[in-house]
Write an enzyme that holds these catalytic residues in place. Structure first.
Site, mmCIF file in Angstrom:
data_model
loop_
_atom_site.group_PDB
_atom_site.id
_atom_site.type_symbol
_atom_site.label_atom_id
_atom_site.label_comp_id
_atom_site.label_asym_id
_atom_site.label_seq_id
_atom_site.Cartn_x
_atom_site.Cartn_y
_atom_site.Cartn_z
ATOM 1 N N GLU A 19 0.841 -1.220 0.000
ATOM 2 C CA GLU A 19 0.000 0.000 0.000
ATOM 3 C C GLU A 19 0.864 1.253 0.000
ATOM 4 O OE1 GLU A 19 -3.267 -0.180 2.867
ATOM 5 O OE2 GLU A 19 -4.088 -1.933 1.842
ATOM 6 N N GLU B 124 -4.650 -8.750 -0.124
ATOM 7 C CA GLU B 124 -5.455 -8.442 1.070
ATOM 8 C C GLU B 124 -6.902 -8.298 0.647
ATOM 9 O OE1 GLU B 124 -4.169 -5.335 3.778
ATOM 10 O OE2 GLU B 124 -2.062 -5.782 3.328
HETATM 11 O O1 AHR Z 1 -4.865 -5.852 7.115
HETATM 12 C C1 AHR Z 1 -4.791 -4.683 7.862
HETATM 13 C C2 AHR Z 1 -4.188 -3.533 7.083
HETATM 14 O O2 AHR Z 1 -5.022 -3.203 6.019
HETATM 15 C C3 AHR Z 1 -2.861 -3.806 6.415
HETATM 16 O O3 AHR Z 1 -1.807 -3.634 7.278
HETATM 17 C C4 AHR Z 1 -2.838 -2.782 5.331
HETATM 18 O O4 AHR Z 1 -2.076 -3.195 4.235
HETATM 19 C C5 AHR Z 1 -4.298 -2.571 4.982
HETATM 20 O O5 AHR Z 1 -4.642 -1.252 4.925
#
Ligand code: AHR
Length: 535
Positions: free
Chosen positions: A219, A339
């Site tokens: 991210e 994710e």
């Molecule tokens: O999964 C929790 C958080 O969500 C992670 O650290 C991040 O990559 C995302 O924003």
């Protein structure tokens, strides 16, 4: 008792279904299957119809689509996977045995680590060597707690060996250097003599590990450095240049992808860095309910809103994939959704920075429909990692001291493991809508695959919390002899497992299905995930 009543009711529905089945099969034989869509006047629900082209499968569903994610966040690592060697909780070299056993049962294929946002603050050298000498750091993203670095590279790779899964390491771009990431690869994978490989041996590991998957930042448009896509694309190219293949270890380099529907990020990354990457990693969280963000106290409005948002991942993947097709028509670069999942308000009384949430039947539906969508896009989606494995967000496993429970989401991963490395079968689904207020979404969602032994598996979600769904499924190009199934459902939308009642939501045999020639008819209970096996 409640459960028995519920199961009896399901059995009662069967008789009605058998009558309906006879009528439907007759209609199908005469090729007069009527559709409400053909006749706008018709108010009756149309027959839900699924046509599976069993002889037309071409693409493999990569088992890594069923991957997981573990971050130094809350109790995912410490108090989750890692209890330490001296813990009274049964462990192997500090790693909890019951968790390993449960994850091996779902055949966890790949595990991403150490973050998330944590990855761009993590300095791997602090996490190797004698644990008592490892420096501490502040985990600024997640609760401001002190990280003692007792779980580092060796422990993570030991965990992956115990799980028999592939490691996926995310390197630090936001606050790290190319040298630091380059040396991490050397430390782990170099088989000759070098400063990093020698240090690894001093720390107790003679042979190099094989680690194929490397993420270059996380991210980086947000917590990983708030970068513009142009800037990150340049950084990606620079970092990726210095990540070397040693011995037989061939690196698979994954660039930070967009958040949700940020199509500009994909456009720039594919244009500027597509040739240097093996994968691009979008993230998509489908949030929570609309009125209530609680994981377990919500109404139908929240159920609907959550599932509606979960379904949007289909459009998001489709649009990112179209951009990728423009730059990479041969689909060399994989989409790695590293994710995804539901994100509720934390459980009352827990640290807001620890993201500890319960997991209900609604989460199981989120998982079931999302995995079906990933399967459908398996020509481009080659890995996905639900966030996260233990005690954080949409977890498989929750722990409390020495106790452990499996969540409804875990059960979906267990039921869907039949899709691992199977061939996706093209399928056409025509179904009724699930309506709530003035809004609607398709009530059903499905995917189908054929495994190496020729068995066909169909995973189905009925998103409607109030109505069961009659489904007629035609199998084209297959000879079907037998069908069996399993179902995950419960009486309440909010049903979930607790430490006092760990089996409230668990899969059961599903017998509400019949086979006539190549036509299957089934009644899918309201709010259920069903997996059928056809031999
Ligand atoms: O999964 C929790 C958080 O969500 C992670 O650290 C991040 O990559 C995302 O924003």
């Amino acid at each position: 008792m409640e459960n028995t009543k519920f199961r009896n009711r399901l059995a009662g529905v069967m008789i009605t279904r058998r009558i309906i089945t006879l009528v439907l099969v007759t209609l199908l034989a005469g090729c007069v299957l009527a559709s409400a869509a053909d006749n706008p006047e018709q108010k009756e629900p149309m027959t839900n119809k699924l046509v599976i082209h069993a002889d037309q499968g071409k693409v493999t569903i990569n088992r890594n689509i069923y991957g997981h994610f573990s971050e130094h966040l809350g109790r995912c690592i410490y108090g989750g996977f890692w209890v330490g060697k001296d813990s009274p909780i049964p462990n192997t070299r500090g790693i909890r045995n019951d968790i390993v056993k449960a994850l091996r049962q779902i055949k966890i294929p790949v595990l991403r680590w150490p973050g998330g946002c944590f990855a761009d603050e993590y300095h791997w050298k602090d996490g190797v060597g004698p644990p008592e000498k490892r420096p501490t750091m502040i985990n600024t993203h997640w609760g401001g707690v002190t990280e003692n670095n007792h779980f580092g590279t060796h422990e993570f790779l030991d965990l992956c060996e115990q799980l028999d899964c592939e490691p996926y390491i995310c390197g630090n771009v936001g606050s790290g250097t190319t040298l630091e990431m380059q040396q991490w690869v050397e430390y782990i994978t170099f088989d000759g003599k070098s400063p990093m490989a020698d240090w690894r041996r001093e720390n107790g590991r003679q042979e190099p590990w094989k680690v194929r998957y490397w993420g270059v930042g996380n991210e980086n448009w947000g917590c990983g450095g708030r970068m513009r896509p142009e800037y990150y694309a340049d950084l990606y190219r620079r970092f990726a240049t210095y990540l070397r293949n040693f011995g037989g270890n061939r690196l698979y380099k994954i660039a930070c992808g967009p958040g949700g529907a940020n199509y500009e990020w994909t456009e720039v990354l594919m244009r500027e860095g597509g040739r240097q990457m093996n994968g691009l990693a979008p993230h998509y969280y489908c949030g929570s309910g609309r009125r209530s963000r609680s994981a377990t106290r919500f109404g139908e409005e929240d159920w609907f809103a959550q599932l509606e948002r979960a379904l949007r991942i289909d459009e998001i993947i489709t649009k990112h994939a179209a951009i990728m097709d423009k730059y990479d028509p041969r689909k060399r670069v994989a989409m790695i959704v590293d994710e995804w999942g539901a994100w509720h308000r934390v459980e009352p009384g827990t640290n807001p920075g620890f993201l500890y949430q319960q997991n209900s039947l609604r989460d199981a539906l989120v998982a079931g429909l999302t995995l079906n969508i990933f399967n459908q896009h398996c020509d481009r989606v080659k890995m996905a990692n639900i966030a996260q494995t233990v005690n954080v967000l949409q977890a498989m496993i929750l722990t409390e001291g020495d106790k452990m429970i499996l969540t409804p989401t875990y059960h979906v991963f267990e039921m869907y493991k039949i899709h691992h490395d199977a061939t996706l079968l093209p399928a056409d689904l025509q179904c009724n809508d699930y309506k709530f207020g003035n809004e609607q979404i398709p009530a059903l969602n499905a995917s189908a695959s054929k495994d190496k032994s020729g068995k066909i598996h169909i995973s189905l979600c009925n998103l409607d919390p109030k109505s069961s769904a009659e489904l007629v499924c035609e199998l084209h190009g297959a000879v079907a002899k037998e069908v069996s199934g399993r179902v995950l459902t419960a009486e309440e939308m909010t049903a979930h497992n607790t430490f006092d009642s760990p089996q409230a939501v668990r899969p059961a045999d599903f017998s509400d299905v019949e086979l006539n020639g190549n036509i299957l008819t089934a009644t899918l209970p309201a709010k259920s995930v069903v997996v059928l096996e056809v031999e």
